[in-house]
Design a protein around this motif. Structure first.
Motif, PDB file in Angstrom:
ATOM      1  N   UNK A 211       0.821  -1.219   0.000  1.00  0.00           N
ATOM      2  CA  UNK A 211       0.000   0.000   0.000  1.00  0.00           C
ATOM      3  C   UNK A 211       0.847   1.258   0.000  1.00  0.00           C
ATOM      4  N   UNK A 212       2.080   1.164  -0.476  1.00  0.00           N
ATOM      5  CA  UNK A 212       3.000   2.309  -0.427  1.00  0.00           C
ATOM      6  C   UNK A 212       2.471   3.546  -1.149  1.00  0.00           C
ATOM      7  N   UNK A 213       1.922   3.427  -2.378  1.00  0.00           N
ATOM      8  CA  UNK A 213       1.384   4.640  -3.028  1.00  0.00           C
ATOM      9  C   UNK A 213       0.303   5.326  -2.199  1.00  0.00           C
ATOM     10  N   UNK A 214      -0.574   4.535  -1.591  1.00  0.00           N
ATOM     11  CA  UNK A 214      -1.617   5.099  -0.731  1.00  0.00           C
ATOM     12  C   UNK A 214      -1.003   5.883   0.421  1.00  0.00           C
ATOM     13  N   UNK A 215       0.026   5.336   1.044  1.00  0.00           N
ATOM     14  CA  UNK A 215       0.638   6.000   2.194  1.00  0.00           C
ATOM     15  C   UNK A 215       1.384   7.273   1.784  1.00  0.00           C
ATOM     16  N   UNK A 216       2.030   7.252   0.641  1.00  0.00           N
ATOM     17  CA  UNK A 216       2.664   8.483   0.154  1.00  0.00           C
ATOM     18  C   UNK A 216       1.619   9.569  -0.096  1.00  0.00           C
ATOM     19  N   UNK A 217       0.500   9.192  -0.691  1.00  0.00           N
ATOM     20  CA  UNK A 217      -0.575  10.144  -0.961  1.00  0.00           C
ATOM     21  C   UNK A 217      -1.084  10.763   0.341  1.00  0.00           C
ATOM     22  N   UNK A 218      -1.353   9.918   1.334  1.00  0.00           N
ATOM     23  CA  UNK A 218      -1.869  10.412   2.605  1.00  0.00           C
ATOM     24  C   UNK A 218      -0.844  11.322   3.275  1.00  0.00           C
ATOM     25  N   UNK A 219       0.421  10.921   3.290  1.00  0.00           N
ATOM     26  CA  UNK A 219       1.453  11.737   3.938  1.00  0.00           C
ATOM     27  C   UNK A 219       1.550  13.116   3.284  1.00  0.00           C
ATOM     28  N   UNK A 220       1.606  13.177   1.954  1.00  0.00           N
ATOM     29  CA  UNK A 220       1.729  14.464   1.270  1.00  0.00           C
ATOM     30  C   UNK A 220       0.513  15.347   1.515  1.00  0.00           C
ATOM     31  N   UNK A 221      -0.663  14.768   1.389  1.00  0.00           N
ATOM     32  CA  UNK A 221      -1.874  15.586   1.505  1.00  0.00           C
ATOM     33  C   UNK A 221      -2.102  16.062   2.934  1.00  0.00           C
ATOM     34  N   UNK A 222      -1.771  15.245   3.929  1.00  0.00           N
ATOM     35  CA  UNK A 222      -1.930  15.679   5.323  1.00  0.00           C
ATOM     36  C   UNK A 222      -1.032  16.873   5.609  1.00  0.00           C
ATOM     37  N   UNK A 223       0.196  16.825   5.119  1.00  0.00           N
ATOM     38  CA  UNK A 223       1.096  17.968   5.291  1.00  0.00           C
ATOM     39  C   UNK A 223       0.510  19.214   4.629  1.00  0.00           C
ATOM     40  N   UNK A 224      -0.039  19.052   3.440  1.00  0.00           N
ATOM     41  CA  UNK A 224      -0.649  20.187   2.744  1.00  0.00           C
ATOM     42  C   UNK A 224      -1.851  20.737   3.482  1.00  0.00           C
ATOM     43  N   UNK A 360     -11.284   2.455   2.916  1.00  0.00           N
ATOM     44  CA  UNK A 360     -11.670   1.927   4.224  1.00  0.00           C
ATOM     45  C   UNK A 360     -10.734   0.796   4.639  1.00  0.00           C
ATOM     46  N   UNK A 361     -10.501  -0.142   3.730  1.00  0.00           N
ATOM     47  CA  UNK A 361      -9.620  -1.275   4.037  1.00  0.00           C
ATOM     48  C   UNK A 361      -8.184  -0.811   4.228  1.00  0.00           C
ATOM     49  N   UNK A 362      -7.697   0.073   3.337  1.00  0.00           N
ATOM     50  CA  UNK A 362      -6.316   0.526   3.453  1.00  0.00           C
ATOM     51  C   UNK A 362      -6.113   1.401   4.684  1.00  0.00           C
ATOM     52  N   UNK A 363      -7.153   2.119   5.102  1.00  0.00           N
ATOM     53  CA  UNK A 363      -7.040   2.884   6.343  1.00  0.00           C
ATOM     54  C   UNK A 363      -6.864   1.974   7.547  1.00  0.00           C
ATOM     55  N   UNK A 364      -7.627   0.879   7.593  1.00  0.00           N
ATOM     56  CA  UNK A 364      -7.475  -0.086   8.685  1.00  0.00           C
ATOM     57  C   UNK A 364      -6.105  -0.772   8.624  1.00  0.00           C
ATOM     58  N   UNK A 365      -5.655  -1.097   7.423  1.00  0.00           N
ATOM     59  CA  UNK A 365      -4.324  -1.702   7.282  1.00  0.00           C
ATOM     60  C   UNK A 365      -3.236  -0.717   7.682  1.00  0.00           C
ATOM     61  N   UNK A 366      -3.464   0.579   7.410  1.00  0.00           N
ATOM     62  CA  UNK A 366      -2.504   1.589   7.845  1.00  0.00           C
ATOM     63  C   UNK A 366      -2.421   1.648   9.360  1.00  0.00           C
ATOM     64  N   UNK A 367      -3.556   1.567  10.042  1.00  0.00           N
ATOM     65  CA  UNK A 367      -3.549   1.527  11.501  1.00  0.00           C
ATOM     66  C   UNK A 367      -2.803   0.284  11.988  1.00  0.00           C
ATOM     67  N   UNK A 368      -3.021  -0.851  11.317  1.00  0.00           N
ATOM     68  CA  UNK A 368      -2.291  -2.073  11.664  1.00  0.00           C
ATOM     69  C   UNK A 368      -0.790  -1.878  11.499  1.00  0.00           C
ATOM     70  N   UNK A 369      -0.393  -1.119  10.491  1.00  0.00           N
ATOM     71  CA  UNK A 369       1.025  -0.886  10.227  1.00  0.00           C
ATOM     72  C   UNK A 369       1.705  -0.225  11.427  1.00  0.00           C
ATOM     73  N   UNK A 370       1.071   0.793  12.007  1.00  0.00           N
ATOM     74  CA  UNK A 370       1.666   1.493  13.150  1.00  0.00           C
ATOM     75  C   UNK A 370       1.625   0.618  14.404  1.00  0.00           C
ATOM     76  N   UNK A 371       0.547  -0.113  14.591  1.00  0.00           N
ATOM     77  CA  UNK A 371       0.423  -0.992  15.755  1.00  0.00           C
ATOM     78  C   UNK A 371       1.477  -2.094  15.699  1.00  0.00           C
ATOM     79  N   UNK A 372       1.604  -2.747  14.553  1.00  0.00           N
ATOM     80  CA  UNK A 372       2.577  -3.835  14.428  1.00  0.00           C
ATOM     81  C   UNK A 372       4.001  -3.316  14.522  1.00  0.00           C
ATOM     82  N   UNK A 373       4.239  -2.086  14.053  1.00  0.00           N
ATOM     83  CA  UNK A 373       5.577  -1.501  14.173  1.00  0.00           C
ATOM     84  C   UNK A 373       5.996  -1.351  15.626  1.00  0.00           C
TER      85      UNK A 373
END
Length: 537
Positions: A211-224, A360-373
């Protein structure tokens, strides 16, 4: 691909500490953000619509009944309507509303809305109620992680999440560098036979890379989104006295409500501007001012929209001229289309319902990413130190308290909010108190009883709360026969049952881990394993 060992160590350290420092804030943002993909459905679930007053006979023109209501409202409430009002074209019967207290901006808890409808005799029926803000609370958690306070005209949590998004971007880049030597070999490998830690690491890497493209998109847009004011202020250095945005010329002419064109003309002008869009809501403001405006929300199921659910068309309500800052369908509007693309990429509104479910699914997987980290960091730290240090014990308790606490607090708020809805005129404060009391209680419990027990109890609590949500729907329909369910609310109940099963399974696995954990783990329940050493970092 080979990368020098010293470079790998630097990027490994960068990945670890950027993830640890920003992960818990981002977990709340991603978890709540996944829920906002169905914000309207959640709002409809917790505050079911009442069976509408029977409307007058439908005519061939869809806007005709709304026009009848508008004409009667203008004759009866000219002063109130001149300040502003809304017309929702998606309601089951004509309804016109305005704020009698508060406004649509920000998260006000005491907003009151006056709604006008037509009864069976064609007369105006008036009702006044507090605006239910449950879905806005979820959106607030998504945008600010629930951190209160304001900096300037925005929430402090928005800026903190913007800073966390910068760290998040660094964690993404450094994680890819660390994975480069073994990326092709271990990308799809989920090695359960090599221990739980290896399985968690493989899952973490797979989710992150896939899901790397999704995460790059979210990171850039949140900063903006977080720092757009600072960005625009910085552009003043280049623009000087010239305004960054071209604003319409000042107008000295005043307007009168008697000259307001019919709704049919507003809708025709909107459809002419973009035939592929369908108007769903009209908001009129400052109608007796020199700068009146009509904001028309328009949806396009087969195309990209700028907002979370709709595009926004700004129109002069008397002349029907299209105003600046409207979404653009014209050639050459590069900046407008660029901004529109940023919004669409962040909200997932470029692919209809398929995009919403995907986000919706990628958002939940993103939360899993931080938890598992965080779990991987704890395992590595305990293995290196030969046992659970104070830092490991505290970090484990904080991780469980924040991650499971935020999810459990939302589930409890949904359950309590729906059960209290029939007996509370204003349930918004109940939402706030329930969420924050539950959230901080989970954190305190995690530090008091330890991460292992808190994780087990938290997952069980989540399972029971989710399973109780459909029961709350049945109770509410029995208690208030004039409230009805829709396909959207039924879907929320079905998803709640699915999550109840997932959390119950996770709770069983968590209990098994507690009973079988080694002594050098914070996940054990044996008394000697709960004591921390004095070593710390």
């Amino acid at each position: 691909m080979k990368v020098r060992a010293d470079i790998l160590r630097i990027y490994q350290s960068l990945h670890t500490w950027t993830g640890i420092t920003a992960g818990l804030l981002l977990f709340i943002g991603f978890y709540a953000g996944s829920l906002t993909m169905f914000k309207a459905e959640l709002q409809q679930w917790i505050a079911p619509p009442a069976v509408a007053i029977p409307q007058v006979q439908q005519t061939a023109l869809p806007s005709a009944d709304w026009q009848v209501l508008l004409d009667k409202a203008l004759a009866t409430y000219p002063t109130e309507l001149a300040k502003g009002f809304d017309i929702d074209l998606t309601s089951r019967s004509p309804v016109l509303s305005w704020y009698s207290q508060g406004s649509a901006r920000d998260l006000h808890m005491d907003n009151k809305i006056i709604a006008l409808r037509l009864d069976q005799q064609g007369a105006i029926a008036v009702s006044e109620n507090y605006e239910n803000k449950f879905a806005d609370l979820i959106d607030y958690l998504h945008r600010s992680a629930g951190i209160g306070g304001e900096i300037g005209h925005d929430q402090a949590g928005v800026y903190l999440l913007g800073i966390a998004a910068v760290a998040y971007f660094l964690a993404l880049v450094s994680g890819i560098v660390v994975l480069l030597p073994t990326l092709l070999k271990s990308f799809f490998a989920l090695r359960k036979d090599k221990g739980a830690s290896r399985f968690w690491l493989d899952s973490h890497n797979l989710v992150g890379v896939a899901s790397l493209p999704f995460h790059f998109i979210i990171a850039w847009t949140v900063v903006g989104f977080a720092f757009h004011d600072l960005i625009y202020d910085g552009l003043s250095v280049f623009y000087g006295e010239q305004p960054v945005f071209q604003r319409p010329a000042a107008n000295s002419q005043t307007y009168d409500l008697e000259n307001l064109p019919a709704l049919e003309q507003h809708l025709a002008a909107a459809s002419q501007y973009s035939p592929s869009h369908k108007p769903v809501k009209l908001s009129f403001m400052r109608l007796n001012n020199t700068a009146p405006v009509a904001i028309i929300q328009m949806i396009n199921p087969d195309g990209m929209v700028r907002g979370p659910e709709a595009d926004y068309l700004f129109m002069q309500p008397y002349t029907l001229d299209i105003l600046p800052f409207s979404f653009s369908t014209q050639d050459g509007a590069s900046y407008s289309k660029f901004v529109m693309g940023l919004f669409a990429l962040h909200y997932g509104t470029f692919a209809g319902d398929f995009g919403r479910w995907g986000y919706f699914v990628m958002g939940l997987l993103g939360a899993f990413l931080f938890y598992s980290g965080n779990l991987l960091w704890l395992h590595k730290r305990m293995k290196k130190q030969g046992g659970p240090s104070r830092s490991c014990t505290l970090m484990a308790a904080l991780t469980i308290g924040v991650c499971l606490g935020s999810m459990l607090a939302v589930a409890l708020t949904m359950l309590l909010g729906k059960l209290l809805l029939p007996v509370l005129d204003n349930a918004n404060y109940a939402y706030l108190y329930c969420y924050y009391i539950s959230f901080f209680a989970c954190i305190c419990y995690s530090f008091w009883r330890g991460a292992a027990l808190a994780a087990w109890h938290g997952l069980l609590g989540l399972s029971y709360c989710c399973a109780a949500l459909p029961l709350a729907t049945l109770y509410l329909q029995w208690y208030r026969a004039d409230w009805y369910s829709t396909a959207a609310t039924a879907a929320v109940d079905l998803m709640a049952l699915l999550f109840a099963a997932v959390f119950f399974y996770a709770a069983r696995r968590c209990k098994k881990r507690m009973l079988n954990s080694e002594s050098s783990s914070v996940w054990s329940l044996q008394p000697e394993k709960l004591q921390c050493s004095t070593s710390d970092i």
